[in-house]
Design an enzyme around this catalytic site. Sequence first.
Site, PDB file in Angstrom:
ATOM      1  N   HIS A  41       2.837  -7.133   4.324  1.00  0.00           N
ATOM      2  CA  HIS A  41       1.488  -6.615   4.561  1.00  0.00           C
ATOM      3  C   HIS A  41       1.041  -6.936   5.982  1.00  0.00           C
ATOM      4  O   HIS A  41       1.696  -7.678   6.714  1.00  0.00           O
ATOM      5  CB  HIS A  41       0.500  -7.260   3.571  1.00  0.00           C
ATOM      6  CG  HIS A  41       0.620  -6.755   2.178  1.00  0.00           C
ATOM      7  ND1 HIS A  41      -0.295  -5.879   1.621  1.00  0.00           N
ATOM      8  CD2 HIS A  41       1.533  -7.012   1.215  1.00  0.00           C
ATOM      9  CE1 HIS A  41       0.062  -5.625   0.370  1.00  0.00           C
ATOM     10  NE2 HIS A  41       1.177  -6.292   0.095  1.00  0.00           N
ATOM     11  N   HIS A  77       0.833  -1.209   0.000  1.00  0.00           N
ATOM     12  CA  HIS A  77       0.000   0.000   0.000  1.00  0.00           C
ATOM     13  C   HIS A  77       0.873   1.268   0.000  1.00  0.00           C
ATOM     14  O   HIS A  77       1.963   1.257  -0.534  1.00  0.00           O
ATOM     15  CB  HIS A  77      -0.982  -0.045   1.173  1.00  0.00           C
ATOM     16  CG  HIS A  77      -1.752  -1.336   1.221  1.00  0.00           C
ATOM     17  ND1 HIS A  77      -2.794  -1.623   0.371  1.00  0.00           N
ATOM     18  CD2 HIS A  77      -1.586  -2.456   1.997  1.00  0.00           C
ATOM     19  CE1 HIS A  77      -3.261  -2.830   0.606  1.00  0.00           C
ATOM     20  NE2 HIS A  77      -2.541  -3.375   1.587  1.00  0.00           N
ATOM     21  N   GLU A  79      -2.579   0.287   7.902  1.00  0.00           N
ATOM     22  CA  GLU A  79      -1.696  -0.810   7.514  1.00  0.00           C
ATOM     23  C   GLU A  79      -0.431  -0.313   6.822  1.00  0.00           C
ATOM     24  O   GLU A  79       0.665  -0.833   7.065  1.00  0.00           O
ATOM     25  CB  GLU A  79      -2.440  -1.775   6.585  1.00  0.00           C
ATOM     26  CG  GLU A  79      -1.564  -2.923   6.090  1.00  0.00           C
ATOM     27  CD  GLU A  79      -2.223  -3.777   5.015  1.00  0.00           C
ATOM     28  OE1 GLU A  79      -1.537  -4.679   4.485  1.00  0.00           O
ATOM     29  OE2 GLU A  79      -3.403  -3.547   4.703  1.00  0.00           O
ATOM     30  N   GLU A 127       1.793 -11.743   5.644  1.00  0.00           N
ATOM     31  CA  GLU A 127       0.750 -11.023   6.389  1.00  0.00           C
ATOM     32  C   GLU A 127       1.105 -11.068   7.875  1.00  0.00           C
ATOM     33  O   GLU A 127       0.963 -12.096   8.531  1.00  0.00           O
ATOM     34  CB  GLU A 127      -0.621 -11.667   6.159  1.00  0.00           C
ATOM     35  CG  GLU A 127      -1.117 -11.624   4.720  1.00  0.00           C
ATOM     36  CD  GLU A 127      -1.795 -10.307   4.350  1.00  0.00           C
ATOM     37  OE1 GLU A 127      -1.699  -9.338   5.146  1.00  0.00           O
ATOM     38  OE2 GLU A 127      -2.407 -10.260   3.267  1.00  0.00           O
TER      39      GLU A 127
END
Length: 451
Positions: free
Chosen positions: A78, A10, A24, A145
Amino acid sequence: MKTIIIDPGHGGSDPGASYKGFLEKNYNLTIARKVRSYLLHHYQVNVTMTRTSDQTISLTERTDIANSINADYFLSIHNNASGGRGFETFIYNGQVSNQTKSIQNTIHNQVITTIKDKYNVPDRGKKRANFHVLRETKMSAILIEVLFVDNEQDLQLLNNNSFIDEVSEAIAKGTASALNLQVKSNNPLYRVIAGSFKDRQNALQRIQFLKKNNIDSFITPTTISDERYYRVQTGAYSSEKNAKQQVEALKEIGIANPFLLTTSPATPSDDSLSIEGATVLDANQLDTFAQVVNPETPVLGELYVKYGELYGVRGDVAYAQAIHETNYFRFTGIVQINQNNYAGIGATDVLNQGASFTTPEEGVHAHIQHLYAYASLNSIPDGLSLIDPRFSLVSRGSAVTWIGLNGKWAVPGDFYGQKILSIYEDMIISTIERIETQTDVLRSLLNEIKE
């Protein structure tokens, strides 16, 4: 040497998952930076990041960066969301190599071993998915993640500095193990010190004396017993014998009591000053500093401020670099003043004096653009043209700090960045002194008015 792409998920206009104001994208970048720092500090490896700040980068741009430099491995970082908690990893759900599967196993196991019991983190498993960054990369790729942003227990860990440090280190160690990265040597460096002074001006005079004797040097500030000292360093050697020879050479030109400092090797660090950032000193302060040494200095401060702001590069530090490259704009080296080349771009010897630019503005623009090539992976900002003739030859994002330019901008250039920052520090100190003097005058005048 292997090349790793670290992809903080992101960024910019894309916050990723969000919960109670926590984004995040910020956790992704923090972990990615720490992984990069650990890898560079401990292993022989090249690391490039798809973003180094809060930037908007498309998925296609991320994979294009990795594919264009023929990276060996792609690591996307992430955080999870939308119910659940814990740690999981992904590789592509199509055809992948056994190496990719092995890399996932190694990294996943290293992280789980580190955080599962100590922090009570659930292991959600090794998974596969059709994510763009896994599908479109031409090398082994994994997407990690690290916990759930919208889970209270996981969020508490994501805001725990100790946890972030440990999980980042685990990711880095797992990556190093999976790719068989060579550990950096812990052999000491022998730094030769040609004087240590409380007064910075005395240190600067020592540097000028050494320069007249064809010995390169720079200032390394240090604090001893709460007192500031300015050491003049003339080199760092892996061989103690060579360092002692340098000490004898200093004695021969009249330097009293030069000495050695034994330290661990210099390594890249996220703590050193970044190339990208705000320009703090203004145009007049830049020009004034150089004109004290060379009254014929061209008026370039405004251009360094202008283009620094356009590219998000520290224009004032770039000005310090120009001072270093041109010897205070006296052009005593192989580049000539009419070339308007303030950064030595392309200059190697008398047969190759480097690039020439039509105007001083073009020369400053090319300088800032060349720094941008090293520090950023983004395209040239909208509305600006390609000026730097060597822009495409730079390994994009390969030097995000000034010290990161060591051995890249100049060869061998072992302390190139430190020399630039030494000049910049002097610029700041001189500016502070001028401001303090002016403040005293203004206060005195104010008192006269009040009387």
